[in-house]
Write a protein that holds these residues in place. Structure first.
Motif, PDB file in Angstrom:
ATOM      1  N   GLN A 439       0.861  -1.003  -0.109  1.00  0.00           N
ATOM      2  CA  GLN A 439      -0.024   0.017   0.193  1.00  0.00           C
ATOM      3  C   GLN A 439       0.809   1.294  -0.037  1.00  0.00           C
ATOM      4  O   GLN A 439       0.331   2.402   0.057  1.00  0.00           O
ATOM      5  N   SER A 440       2.246   1.265   0.196  1.00  0.00           N
ATOM      6  CA  SER A 440       2.972   2.200   0.140  1.00  0.00           C
ATOM      7  C   SER A 440       3.576   2.829  -1.240  1.00  0.00           C
ATOM      8  O   SER A 440       4.000   1.835  -1.961  1.00  0.00           O
ATOM      9  N   ILE A 441       3.798   4.014  -1.474  1.00  0.00           N
ATOM     10  CA  ILE A 441       4.659   4.355  -2.776  1.00  0.00           C
ATOM     11  C   ILE A 441       5.946   3.683  -2.505  1.00  0.00           C
ATOM     12  O   ILE A 441       6.719   3.919  -1.771  1.00  0.00           O
ATOM     13  N   HIS A 442       6.391   3.392  -3.788  1.00  0.00           N
ATOM     14  CA  HIS A 442       7.762   2.832  -4.217  1.00  0.00           C
ATOM     15  C   HIS A 442       8.450   3.658  -5.048  1.00  0.00           C
ATOM     16  O   HIS A 442       8.150   4.082  -6.143  1.00  0.00           O
ATOM     17  N   SER A 443       9.670   3.948  -4.633  1.00  0.00           N
ATOM     18  CA  SER A 443      10.318   5.057  -5.185  1.00  0.00           C
ATOM     19  C   SER A 443      10.815   4.807  -6.599  1.00  0.00           C
ATOM     20  O   SER A 443      10.848   5.339  -7.732  1.00  0.00           O
ATOM     21  N   GLY A 444      10.858   3.347  -6.941  1.00  0.00           N
ATOM     22  CA  GLY A 444      11.266   2.798  -8.216  1.00  0.00           C
ATOM     23  C   GLY A 444      10.139   2.736  -9.276  1.00  0.00           C
ATOM     24  O   GLY A 444      10.599   3.037 -10.400  1.00  0.00           O
ATOM     25  N   ILE A 445       8.977   2.749  -8.799  1.00  0.00           N
ATOM     26  CA  ILE A 445       7.691   3.040  -9.982  1.00  0.00           C
ATOM     27  C   ILE A 445       6.989   4.364  -9.767  1.00  0.00           C
ATOM     28  O   ILE A 445       6.251   4.566 -10.546  1.00  0.00           O
ATOM     29  N   GLY A 446       7.049   4.856  -8.554  1.00  0.00           N
ATOM     30  CA  GLY A 446       6.488   6.393  -8.557  1.00  0.00           C
ATOM     31  C   GLY A 446       4.731   5.872  -7.942  1.00  0.00           C
ATOM     32  O   GLY A 446       4.101   6.990  -7.956  1.00  0.00           O
ATOM     33  N   ARG A 447       4.664   4.847  -7.900  1.00  0.00           N
ATOM     34  CA  ARG A 447       3.240   4.475  -7.134  1.00  0.00           C
ATOM     35  C   ARG A 447       3.263   3.264  -6.344  1.00  0.00           C
ATOM     36  O   ARG A 447       4.311   2.701  -6.152  1.00  0.00           O
ATOM     37  N   THR A 448       2.041   2.843  -5.664  1.00  0.00           N
ATOM     38  CA  THR A 448       2.342   1.746  -4.785  1.00  0.00           C
ATOM     39  C   THR A 448       2.152   0.414  -5.723  1.00  0.00           C
ATOM     40  O   THR A 448       2.038   0.286  -6.693  1.00  0.00           O
ATOM     41  N   PRO A 449       2.756  -0.648  -4.969  1.00  0.00           N
ATOM     42  CA  PRO A 449       2.923  -1.967  -5.723  1.00  0.00           C
ATOM     43  C   PRO A 449       1.350  -2.483  -6.214  1.00  0.00           C
ATOM     44  O   PRO A 449       1.112  -2.870  -7.122  1.00  0.00           O
ATOM     45  N   ASN A 450       0.417  -2.202  -5.340  1.00  0.00           N
ATOM     46  CA  ASN A 450      -1.099  -2.644  -5.541  1.00  0.00           C
ATOM     47  C   ASN A 450      -1.440  -1.916  -6.973  1.00  0.00           C
ATOM     48  O   ASN A 450      -2.071  -2.540  -7.661  1.00  0.00           O
ATOM     49  N   ASP A 451      -1.180  -0.530  -6.897  1.00  0.00           N
ATOM     50  CA  ASP A 451      -1.548   0.254  -7.942  1.00  0.00           C
ATOM     51  C   ASP A 451      -1.026   0.041  -9.341  1.00  0.00           C
ATOM     52  O   ASP A 451      -1.609  -0.312 -10.545  1.00  0.00           O
ATOM     53  N   GLN A 452       0.464  -0.407  -9.441  1.00  0.00           N
ATOM     54  CA  GLN A 452       1.061  -0.727 -10.508  1.00  0.00           C
ATOM     55  C   GLN A 452       0.626  -2.211 -10.971  1.00  0.00           C
ATOM     56  O   GLN A 452       0.400  -2.549 -12.211  1.00  0.00           O
ATOM     57  N   TRP A 453       0.302  -3.240  -9.987  1.00  0.00           N
ATOM     58  CA  TRP A 453      -0.321  -4.574 -10.507  1.00  0.00           C
ATOM     59  C   TRP A 453      -1.524  -4.242 -11.171  1.00  0.00           C
ATOM     60  O   TRP A 453      -1.934  -5.070 -12.231  1.00  0.00           O
ATOM     61  N   ARG A 454      -2.479  -3.404 -10.750  1.00  0.00           N
ATOM     62  CA  ARG A 454      -3.649  -3.239 -11.156  1.00  0.00           C
ATOM     63  C   ARG A 454      -3.572  -2.716 -12.452  1.00  0.00           C
ATOM     64  O   ARG A 454      -4.384  -3.139 -13.325  1.00  0.00           O
ATOM     65  N   ILE A 455      -2.602  -1.660 -12.870  1.00  0.00           N
ATOM     66  CA  ILE A 455      -2.572  -0.988 -14.026  1.00  0.00           C
ATOM     67  C   ILE A 455      -2.053  -2.078 -15.023  1.00  0.00           C
ATOM     68  O   ILE A 455      -2.333  -2.176 -16.322  1.00  0.00           O
ATOM     69  N   GLY A 456      -1.137  -2.772 -14.506  1.00  0.00           N
ATOM     70  CA  GLY A 456      -0.424  -4.005 -15.476  1.00  0.00           C
ATOM     71  C   GLY A 456      -1.751  -4.809 -16.129  1.00  0.00           C
ATOM     72  O   GLY A 456      -1.541  -5.433 -17.118  1.00  0.00           O
ATOM     73  N   ILE A 457      -2.663  -5.173 -15.023  1.00  0.00           N
ATOM     74  CA  ILE A 457      -3.492  -6.140 -15.493  1.00  0.00           C
ATOM     75  C   ILE A 457      -4.783  -5.421 -16.276  1.00  0.00           C
ATOM     76  O   ILE A 457      -5.129  -6.057 -17.398  1.00  0.00           O
ATOM     77  N   PHE A 458      -5.264  -4.525 -15.829  1.00  0.00           N
ATOM     78  CA  PHE A 458      -6.293  -3.851 -16.344  1.00  0.00           C
ATOM     79  C   PHE A 458      -6.132  -2.629 -17.056  1.00  0.00           C
ATOM     80  O   PHE A 458      -6.997  -2.121 -18.188  1.00  0.00           O
ATOM     81  N   GLY A 459      -4.886  -2.030 -17.197  1.00  0.00           N
ATOM     82  CA  GLY A 459      -4.706  -0.779 -17.817  1.00  0.00           C
ATOM     83  C   GLY A 459      -5.018   0.702 -17.225  1.00  0.00           C
ATOM     84  O   GLY A 459      -5.835   0.404 -16.339  1.00  0.00           O
ATOM     85  N   ASP A 460      -4.738   1.576 -17.910  1.00  0.00           N
ATOM     86  CA  ASP A 460      -5.238   2.865 -17.020  1.00  0.00           C
ATOM     87  C   ASP A 460      -5.562   3.854 -18.009  1.00  0.00           C
ATOM     88  O   ASP A 460      -5.579   5.035 -17.983  1.00  0.00           O
ATOM     89  N   GLY A 461      -5.926   3.728 -19.198  1.00  0.00           N
ATOM     90  CA  GLY A 461      -6.131   4.690 -20.226  1.00  0.00           C
ATOM     91  C   GLY A 461      -5.082   5.063 -21.308  1.00  0.00           C
ATOM     92  O   GLY A 461      -5.427   5.518 -22.358  1.00  0.00           O
ATOM     93  N   VAL A 462      -3.789   4.790 -20.522  1.00  0.00           N
ATOM     94  CA  VAL A 462      -2.721   5.127 -21.345  1.00  0.00           C
ATOM     95  C   VAL A 462      -1.943   4.100 -21.614  1.00  0.00           C
ATOM     96  O   VAL A 462      -1.553   3.667 -22.807  1.00  0.00           O
ATOM     97  N   GLU A 463      -1.853   2.741 -20.566  1.00  0.00           N
ATOM     98  CA  GLU A 463      -1.096   1.764 -20.824  1.00  0.00           C
ATOM     99  C   GLU A 463      -2.414   0.645 -21.026  1.00  0.00           C
ATOM    100  O   GLU A 463      -3.230   0.610 -20.281  1.00  0.00           O
ATOM    101  N   ALA A 464      -2.136  -0.259 -22.071  1.00  0.00           N
ATOM    102  CA  ALA A 464      -3.178  -1.511 -22.160  1.00  0.00           C
ATOM    103  C   ALA A 464      -2.674  -2.351 -21.017  1.00  0.00           C
ATOM    104  O   ALA A 464      -1.481  -2.822 -20.868  1.00  0.00           O
ATOM    105  N   GLY A 465      -3.549  -2.886 -20.488  1.00  0.00           N
ATOM    106  CA  GLY A 465      -3.464  -4.007 -19.529  1.00  0.00           C
ATOM    107  C   GLY A 465      -3.256  -5.366 -20.341  1.00  0.00           C
ATOM    108  O   GLY A 465      -3.846  -5.658 -21.634  1.00  0.00           O
TER     109      GLY A 465
END
Length: 664
Positions: A439-465
């Protein structure tokens, strides 16, 4: 091969109770929108319409045509006889299309004896039934043949509506020709166009006297070329180098979740206590895995045993399987850990535990590649090392920590302050992973691991999941695949592994079978944490069976404990037998009972034994776990912890939760 005499075998065991095994189901389920899947409990077919999150999706019940929200973990593939998965294009199929397919299915049910009406397809009844259905006999038989090729209602949809078999429609020789033209002609420094490549394929087909493939089929093959190969082989080597060669301190490009996970071990910087006398028993070992793309922790294994191939296998199987049951068993009912799926590759160091042949074979069975860290390339190991550093930084806040160096430890008695049992430490670890790290911001990716995982799976309008990761169809098969295996002959006394005899009546029909004048060897699996049973794979029935000790008086023990007893007996008597092993066990237990309060080594051995036994069982859900430290903090390294709360709670409840391993 001298196969067993079935009549004799039946007479030998006819009075024995029938033992049920289970078959291998080594299949991956790749859930995609539009796919047709079979529900594990109801056996009904559903079409996946929309992914809601990592655990739930909207499905259409193809029997009732109602939309339902169901768990994605409750489905398996629908397969054709040729092994093709059933998939349709969701956007092109209406309720009317499904209703038409349902009517066709109801028309052919009597032909398959699957309804109250029975139609003999070899008599004149079929013509009468076809007339009642308002179609020709030929059409009725065509529907039945289509359905029995997959046993899916989707096979009864109109072809024009986008039925996809899952197999590539190109014949093998045409596909090979296209691949050859791409490699020899298209991927060259002359950089011919796609249209020129299509013409080259057509020319070679004409020369061979073969039918031409469609232009789209050729374009599809070209589009599948990895960008790196596309650039390098068409004369853009410098551009490929700049884009795909990692810079110092960076891992090679990873574009989606579960593409690469890193695994490593470490002794934890903390002294634990046993759960009986709460006396120090030493440091545990942690094996942990991290997804490079999202920085999510995918799995772990905590044990008092030194790292081994078993530690790696347990961590990897836990990475692949869903975690909800694991969390519930530790009392964490209000958190989620929605990470699962078969990784494309695991990245490890060059230790012997990672190079074990059994691990390589297990990974190969599930299409998992193993890549070893190149020497003198620190960028390949930084993620897992920073993660372990972050975990240990938080461990240093716990009672009984050994810290990481003498300067930090100055004046602190770790054993005197030790307070946590193995169960409590694991519960603390799960809390840290799910409530803080993910749940914490990760300096290597600029967002939380949870958010990065969700974007990688479902996309965010910019990146395709990338969609949900591939899920194993059967957790038990996966677990067994990662257990150590042995090949042994079957004798009249059963089978012997490490000097211990195992027997069950299901072995009777396979005693002393020979193959090429040699006694045939059979495959067995063993869980090192509990050697009281082994798993036998019957190659004729294609099923696994549990085989217990032949001598039921022997105690449940781990392989580590058995090896220890074996060495003791060998040194004392010069020979080893099951009777001597049992007597040594009894003597050891008496010594433990008498000396446990005063001897740390014996307390550690007893705690290790308890942990191995507990890890085989499934317990009822335990009470809610206590919250871990929520002190405002900032963790050095690759992750920054954001303030969570003003409270700090190091002390956990004395009533330890039940230790649970998500191994069936």
């Amino acid at each position: 091969m001298n196969l067993p005499n079935n009549d004799q075998a039946d007479s030998d065991i006819q009075d024995e109770p029938t033992k049920t095994g289970f078959g291998i189901w080594r299949e991956a389920v790749h859930l995609t929108t539009g796919g047709i899947y079979r529900h594990k409990n109801t056996d009904h077919e559903y079409q996946l319409l929309h992914l809601i999150d990592s655990n739930q999706a909207t499905f259409k019940n193809l029997k009732t045509l109602r939309n339902e929200i169901l768990s994605v973990h409750d489905f398996n593939n629908v397969r054709s006889k040729q092994g093709a998965s059933v998939q349709v294009h969701a956007d092109e199929i209406s309720d009317m299309d499904w209703e038409k397919a349902q009517k066709r299915y109801m028309a052919i049910k009597p032909l398959m004896g699957d309804s109250d009406i029975r139609i003999n397809s070899w008599s004149g009844e079929i013509e009468k039934w076809a007339s009642e259905c308002g179609v020709s006999t030929r059409t009725l038989m065509r529907w039945m043949n289509a359905y029995t090729s997959t046993y899916s209602i989707a096979s009864l949809l109109d072809k024009k509506r986008g039925w996809v078999s899952g197999n590539r429609r190109l014949h093998d020789h045409i596909r090979e020709l296209i691949d050859t033209v791409i490699q020899e002609y298209y991927l060259s420094i002359q950089r011919p166009t796609v249209e020129a490549t299509i013409r080259e394929v057509f020319k070679r087909c004409h020369q061979m006297g073969w039918d031409k493939p469609s232009k789209n089929a050729i374009r599809y093959q070209i589009e599948r070329i990895p960008e790196k190969d596309h650039l390098k082989k068409r004369g853009y080597r410098e551009r490929a180098k700049n884009k795909f060669t990692p810079k110092v301190g960076q891992f090679p490009q990873v574009d989606y979740p579960m593409a690469v996970i890193q695994i490593d071990h470490t002794p934890a910087d903390i002294i634990l206590v046993d759960d009986k006398h709460r006396k120090p028993i030493g440091r545990p070992f942690i094996t942990v895995a991290i997804d490079i793309y999202s920085r999510m922790i995918t799995g772990y294994y905590i044990s008092l045993d030194a790292p081994s191939v078993t530690s790696v296998a347990m961590c990897l199987s836990r990475s692949i399987l869903p975690k909800q049951e694991l969390l519930i068993k530790h009392g964490l009912t209000d958190v989620s850990w929605d990470v699962f799926g078969i990784p494309q590759k695991i990245h490890v160091d060059n230790g012997s535990d990672f190079r074990a042949e059994s691990l390589r074979k297990s990974c190969a069975l599930h299409g998992i590649g193993i890549e070893f860290r190149p020497l003198a390339r620190p960028e390949y190991g930084g993620h897992i090392e920073r993660l372990i550093g972050n975990i240990m930084h938080k461990v240093h806040e716990l009672p009984g920590t050994t810290f990481s160096n003498i300067k930090q430890r100055d004046g602190y008695d770790a054993e005197k302050n030790a307070a946590l049992t193995l169960d409590e430490f694991e519960r603390w670890f799960l809390n840290y992973v799910t409530r803080i790290y993910h749940q914490s911001i990760h300096s290597g990716i600029g967002r939380t691991p949870n958010d990065q995982w969700r974007i990688g799976i479902f996309g965010d309008g910019v990146e395709a999941g990338s969609g949900l990761p591939v899920i194993p169809a059967d957790a038990q098969t996966l677990t067994l695949d990662f257990m150590p295996s042995f090949e042994r002959t079957i004798q009249h006394t059963g089978v012997t592994i490490n000097g211990i005899h195992y027997y069950d009546p299901c072995l009777n029909s396979l005693i002393n079978i020979s193959e090429d004048k040699q006694k045939k060897k059979f495959l067995f699996k063993q869980d090192p944490r509990d050697i009281s049973i082994i798993w036998f794979f019957d190659p004729f029935l294609r099923q696994y069976f549990k085989i217990p000790y032949a001598n039921q008086a022997l105690p449940v023990m781990s392989l580590w404990e058995y090896n220890q007893l074996y060495r003791m007996v060998k040194a004392k008597h010069g020979t080893v037998s099951e009777g001597l092993i049992y007597q040594a066990w009894e003597d050891m237990q008496k010594l433990v009972d008498e000396s446990q309060k005063n001897t740390k080594t014996l307390r550690r051995q007893e705690q290790r034994r308890k942990t191995h036994i507990k890890s085989q069982d499934v317990y009822q859900p335990v009470e809610q776990a206590a919250l871990i430290s929520e002190q405002d903090c900032a963790v050095s390294g690759d992750m920054t912890i954001q303030p969570v709360s003003q409270t700090q709670q190091h002390a956990l409840d004395n009533d330890a939760p039940t230790y649970f391993e998500d191994i069936e």
